[in-house]
Design an enzyme around this catalytic site. Structure first.
Site, PDB file in Angstrom:
ATOM      1  N   ILE A  76      43.511  45.469  43.104  1.00  0.00           N
ATOM      2  CA  ILE A  76      42.301  45.676  42.292  1.00  0.00           C
ATOM      3  C   ILE A  76      41.632  46.905  42.908  1.00  0.00           C
ATOM      4  O   ILE A  76      41.513  47.014  44.130  1.00  0.00           O
ATOM      5  CB  ILE A  76      41.365  44.429  42.325  1.00  0.00           C
ATOM      6  CG1 ILE A  76      40.059  44.699  41.562  1.00  0.00           C
ATOM      7  CG2 ILE A  76      41.051  43.964  43.725  1.00  0.00           C
ATOM      8  CD1 ILE A  76      39.155  43.442  41.426  1.00  0.00           C
ATOM      9  N   SER A  77      41.234  47.858  42.074  1.00  0.00           N
ATOM     10  CA  SER A  77      40.635  49.087  42.588  1.00  0.00           C
ATOM     11  C   SER A  77      39.300  48.794  43.261  1.00  0.00           C
ATOM     12  O   SER A  77      38.627  47.826  42.931  1.00  0.00           O
ATOM     13  CB  SER A  77      40.387  50.066  41.444  1.00  0.00           C
ATOM     14  OG  SER A  77      41.578  50.303  40.737  1.00  0.00           O
TER      15      SER A  77
END
Ligand code: SAH
Length: 233
Positions: A76-77
């Site tokens: 997940i960024s």
């Protein structure tokens, strides 16, 4: 939108929902200090419970500015990257947005909370199934998820006002350019495999393309026909 902040067996659960809201608030203040000024982005990120988009064992880190593993070699960024990409995408309520690389579903949820009609494509079946269930559970019924190679776009639903690619590719996939509406914006990290990428923003104006380079970032690989070859999985 109905969010369930129920989290069995975690320390965050004991800290209660008010504390989580405060953590999100603090995260957004830090984002603002770093140049995220678009209110709609900050408001969406204040409302979407990022801790529910990360593995349970890592939820205590969800409001720090880190990317986190979500399994199958994907991440997940970090919040700053999501905020920056959302701001650079320049969306308005009601726009049709295509995302390539659903992953955890967090970026899609933020765009949906900003009032966009979101279509998102994920290549890995396990991630697609898990994220589909999560988004339904959190009440994001309007996000349309699709499994497949997103470098081919989603011709059935084209054209799009905005296209955001949240994985790094070697080039701008041609099908995405052709599925962009007039006045449309395409945002994609482009660069060498496993390296930092350049954020490229393409704007289509009466058939011609205007290209801007807006800094560097690091995403996992875009794997597909117009991306990198699949070597890992
Ligand atoms: N936007 C995501 C980022 C996830 S990481 C988030 O908010 O969590 C990027 C994701 O892109 C991974 O899940 C990876 O499997 C996916 N991906 C890579 N190449 C793809 C392709 N060609 N089509 C669709 N998804 C792809």
């Amino acid at each position: 939108m109905v969010y369930s902040e129920k989290m069995p067996n975690t320390s965050l659960q004991r800290s209660g929902t008010g504390d989580l809201r405060r953590l999100r608030q603090r995260m957004c203040e830090a984002l603002r200090a770093r140049g995220i000024v678009q209110e709609s982005v900050l408001q969406a990120m204040r409302s979407v419970p990022r801790h529910l988009f990360v593995p349970q064992a890592l939820q205590w880190q969800a409001y720090e500015d880190n990317s986190l593993p979500i399994g199958y070699g994907q991440t997940i960024s970090r919040p700053y990257t999501v905020a920056l990409m959302s701001q650079l995408l320049n969306v308005e309520r009601g726009m049709r947005v295509l995302e390539i690389g659903t992953g955890s579903g967090y970026q899609a949820a933020v765009l949906s909370a900003m009032g966009c009609y979101v279509f998102s494509i994920e290549r890995l079946r396990e991630i697609y199934v898990k994220t589909q269930a999560l988004l339904r559970r959190l009440g994001f019924e309007s996000i349309h998820l699709q499994r497949g190679d997103g470098t081919l776009g989603f011709p059935q639903a084209a054209p799009f006002d905005r296209i955001i690619v949240t994985a790094g590719g070697p080039e701008i996939p041609e099908p995405l350019v052709s599925q962009l509406d007039d006045q449309g914006i395409l945002l994609i990290p482009v660069g060498r495999r496993q390296r930092r990428q350049e954020i490229v923003r393409l704007t289509k104006i009466r058939g011609s393309l205007h290209e801007e380079h807006l800094g560097t970032t690091t995403f996992v690989n875009l794997v597909g026909s117009y991306g990198w070859e699949n070597t890992a999985m």
